[in-house]
Every structure is written in structure tokens, then in C-alpha cells.
Design a protein around this motif. Structure first.
Motif, mmCIF file in Angstrom:
data_model
loop_
_atom_site.group_PDB
_atom_site.id
_atom_site.type_symbol
_atom_site.label_atom_id
_atom_site.label_comp_id
_atom_site.label_asym_id
_atom_site.label_seq_id
_atom_site.Cartn_x
_atom_site.Cartn_y
_atom_site.Cartn_z
ATOM 1 N N ARG A 219 47.926 48.931 45.720
ATOM 2 C CA ARG A 219 48.032 49.733 46.944
ATOM 3 C C ARG A 219 47.033 50.885 46.897
ATOM 4 O O ARG A 219 46.969 51.642 45.927
ATOM 5 C CB ARG A 219 49.448 50.295 47.091
ATOM 6 N N THR A 220 46.244 50.997 47.964
ATOM 7 C CA THR A 220 45.273 52.094 48.062
ATOM 8 C C THR A 220 45.667 53.099 49.135
ATOM 9 O O THR A 220 44.933 54.063 49.375
ATOM 10 C CB THR A 220 43.880 51.533 48.379
ATOM 11 N N ASP A 221 46.814 52.863 49.782
ATOM 12 C CA ASP A 221 47.251 53.753 50.868
ATOM 13 C C ASP A 221 48.369 54.692 50.429
ATOM 14 O O ASP A 221 49.021 55.319 51.259
ATOM 15 C CB ASP A 221 47.715 52.924 52.070
ATOM 16 N N ILE A 222 48.603 54.777 49.114
ATOM 17 C CA ILE A 222 49.632 55.678 48.585
ATOM 18 C C ILE A 222 48.942 56.929 48.035
ATOM 19 O O ILE A 222 48.109 56.843 47.124
ATOM 20 C CB ILE A 222 50.462 55.007 47.472
ATOM 21 N N VAL A 223 49.280 58.071 48.568
ATOM 22 C CA VAL A 223 48.747 59.346 48.095
ATOM 23 C C VAL A 223 49.790 59.989 47.189
ATOM 24 O O VAL A 223 50.963 60.103 47.578
ATOM 25 C CB VAL A 223 48.407 60.282 49.277
ATOM 26 N N TRP A 224 49.383 60.395 46.009
ATOM 27 C CA TRP A 224 50.344 60.998 45.099
ATOM 28 C C TRP A 224 49.814 62.327 44.569
ATOM 29 O O TRP A 224 48.606 62.541 44.471
ATOM 30 C CB TRP A 224 50.676 60.061 43.936
#
Length: 335
Positions: A219-224
């Protein structure tokens, strides 16, 4: 500037240039004789060897037993010929006793210095052997960890291959989870085990773990984000259990909170509160499923996280977050 300890380790000096060592010894003896001559008027009768003892000891200390004996002979002859009455190597009533006393003291001094340097050489040899053994042990330890890590990765790959021949959806999912957990342990194992047992900085550990777990999902759309107290460290034995708990919490957020390619944010916070270390993971996803009671859930991941937290002497909880989403909370005793 050479440190005193390093200087002592190099004694005796000039081991391969003995002619120079004996020349320096002769110079020290000459200086001792000259000093005794200059101070002759200041000394009362009966002190013919006063400046010669330091020359003998210093020669033995700097250049070894042979030059020390050489200095003893030179200084003894100088004292006998110049400062023990009657002059000119004559033998008076007190000459044998004076020379005997000088010989005994010089012999004891040279022997003590020689034994000290021999013990120092043995100590250096033992230290070098210990260093070589330590380097070899460290190399073997790292090779062992490398092999364990590779074996875990192989087992994870075999489980992943095994699921291809299984039609049951539940069984395939179980093998997927087992493969993922073994793969995670394999990736972390190499960096978690230090041969010296050093404690691990928890903030840096969590940072690397979050990157690894999220990248593994594709997943590249998860900002942490990570808000961590950099002073908190971790015992190496607790690293893998904590990594599995953290991985389960992140995987749970991505799978249940951000399913169907829904983008989102995960906020991780690490802090010390009273006598505990508190690690929280909050997401802004869909939240917990309606009617789900985490304490009674049959989810294998939640059961694993709860069991591992108890093994670490702490507790793990999962619940709804204020404003939506879910929050996982791990509380550990500070040690």
C-alpha cells in the motif's frame, strides 16, 4: 602523546636494537656518575651509591634485564673506584660490605623489574588471544543469526507455496498469516540480536518496523507518523514479541480500517507514563466492526497480540478512537 598504559605495554624499549639500548644505558650510568661527583660535597660519608641506584632501575625499566645488569656493573665500578674510600679500586675495611650491599639491592631491583615486565608481556598475550576469540565469537554469532534469518524466510516461502494447492479459503488465509509472521520475524531477527546484548533504541526500531510492515502490504496510500520519546530503549529479548504486536496492530488497521483501497493515516505514539511505557497506534479508518468485542474476539492476530503482551508483563487493548477509527494500546512495564 603516548598514554602511560600504552607506554608500559611497549617496554622494554629497543628490543631489536640492543647496541643502542646498551649505549643509552652507558649514558645513564655516566650521567649518574657525573651527578654523584657534582653532589659529592653535599653528601655525608657513607652514601657512595645514592645516584647510581636510580640509573640501574631506570635502565632495567626502559631497556630490560641485560642493560640493567650492564648498568649495575658500570655504576658499581664507578662507585668503587671514585666514591668508596680508599679511592682507586682499593679494598678497605668496609669495601666488601658496601659492594655486597650494593650488589644485593641492585639484583633485587633488576629481578623485580624483569618479573613485572614478564607478567606484563603475558597479560598482553592473553589480551590479544581474548581479542581474537571475541572477534571469532562475534563472527560466528552473526553467521548463526544470518542462517536463522534465512531459514525463517525459507519456511515462510514454503508456507506461501503450500497454499497454492489448498482450495479452502480459511486454510489459505491461515497459511498466509503464518507466512507473513514468519517472514517478519526473519527480516527482523538479524538486526535485533547483538552479540553484546546491547539494548535497542525503541524509537528507531519502531520507525524501521513501520516502514517494513507497510511496504510489505504494497500500500502506497497509507500515511503514517511516529511521535516517540527517543530515550526509551528495549531489551533484545522483548524485541520480536513487540514487533509481532506492532505488526498485528498495523496489519489490522490496513486490513479492516483501510480495506477496499481506502487511503488513510496511522499515527504511532511512544511515551513514558509513570512506571510504564505506552505505545499507541491510532488510525482514521472505518473503525471496529459493529458488535465486535476485542476482548472476546476469535481473531488469531488479536489473541497473539494479547498473549505476547502478557508475556512481556504488560497489556494490549483495541478499541474505537474518539472521532472515528480505531486505537490499539500496548502498555509495558518500564525496565
Amino acid at each position: 602523546m603516548i598514554a602511560p598504559t600504552r607506554f608500559l605495554e611497549r617496554l622494554p624499549l629497543l628490543p631489536t636494537r640492543r647496541a643502542l639500548a646498551y649505549g643509552c644505558t652507558g649514558l645513564l650510568s655516566l650521567l649518574a656518575c657525573a651527578l654523584r661527583w657534582l653532589l659529592d660535597g653535599w653528601f655525608p660519608p657513607g652514601y657512595p651509591f645514592l645516584t647510581f641506584f636510580p640509573a640501574v632501575i631506570l635502565s632495567s625499566f626502559l631497556f630490560g634485564r641485560g642493560p640493567g645488569v650492564f648498568a649495575g656493573l658500570l655504576c658499581g665500578l664507578s662507585a668503587w673506584g671514585l666514591f668508596i674510600p680508599p679511592d682507586g679500586f682499593a679494598i678497605g675495611p668496609g669495601t666488601p660490605m658496601a659492594l655486597g650491599f650494593y650488589t644485593a639491592v641492585v639484583a633485587i631491583d633488576i629481578a623485580l623489574v624483569h618479573w613485572m615486565q614478564a607478567a606484563n608481556r603475558r597479560l598482553l598475550a592473553e589480551r590479544e588471544r581474548s581479542r581474537v576469540l571475541a572477534e571469532r565469537s562475534t563472527l560466528l554469532f552473526r553467521e548463526l543469526q544470518h542462517r536463522i534469518s534465512n531459514n525463517l524466510q525459507v519456511v515462510a516461502a514454503l508456507l506461501s507455496l503450500q497454499k497454492r494447492g489448498i482450495a479452502d479459503v480459511g486454510a489459505r488465509a491461515a497459511l498466509d498469516e503464518a507466512s507473513r509472521r514468519l517472514g517478519l520475524i526473519g527480516r527482523l531477527h538479524r538486526q535485533l540480536h547483538d552479540p553484546e546484548g546491547a539494548r535497542i533504541g525503541l524509537a528507531a526500531f519502531l520507525r524501521g518496523l513501520a516502514v517494513d510492515v507497510i511496504e510489505a502490504t504494497g500500500r502506497t496510500d497509507i500515511v503514517w507518523t511516529l511521535d516517540a520519546d527517543e530515550t526509551i530503549d528495549l531489551d533484545p529479548d522483548a524485541a520480536i514479541p513487540l514487533a509481532l504486536i506492532m505488526a498485528e496492530a498495523i496489519a489490522n488497521s490496513i486490513e479492516h480500517g483501510f480495506g477496499d483501497a481506502r487511503p488513510g493515516r496511522i499515527a504511532i505514539r511512544l511515551a513514558q507514563e509513570d512506571r510504564h511505557v505506552l505505545l499507541t497506534l491510532r488510525d482514521d479508518g472505518r473503525g471496529l466492526a459493529e458488535g465486535l468485542d476485542p476482548a472476546r474476539s476469535e481473531s488469531l492476530g488479536l489473541r497473539i497480540a494479547t498473549t505476547l503482551a502478557r508475556q512481556l508483563g504488560g497489556g494490549f487493548t483495541l478499541g474505537p478512537a474518539a472521532g472515528g477509527g480505531a486505537v490499539a494500546r500496548l502498555e509495558l512495564p518500564r525496565g
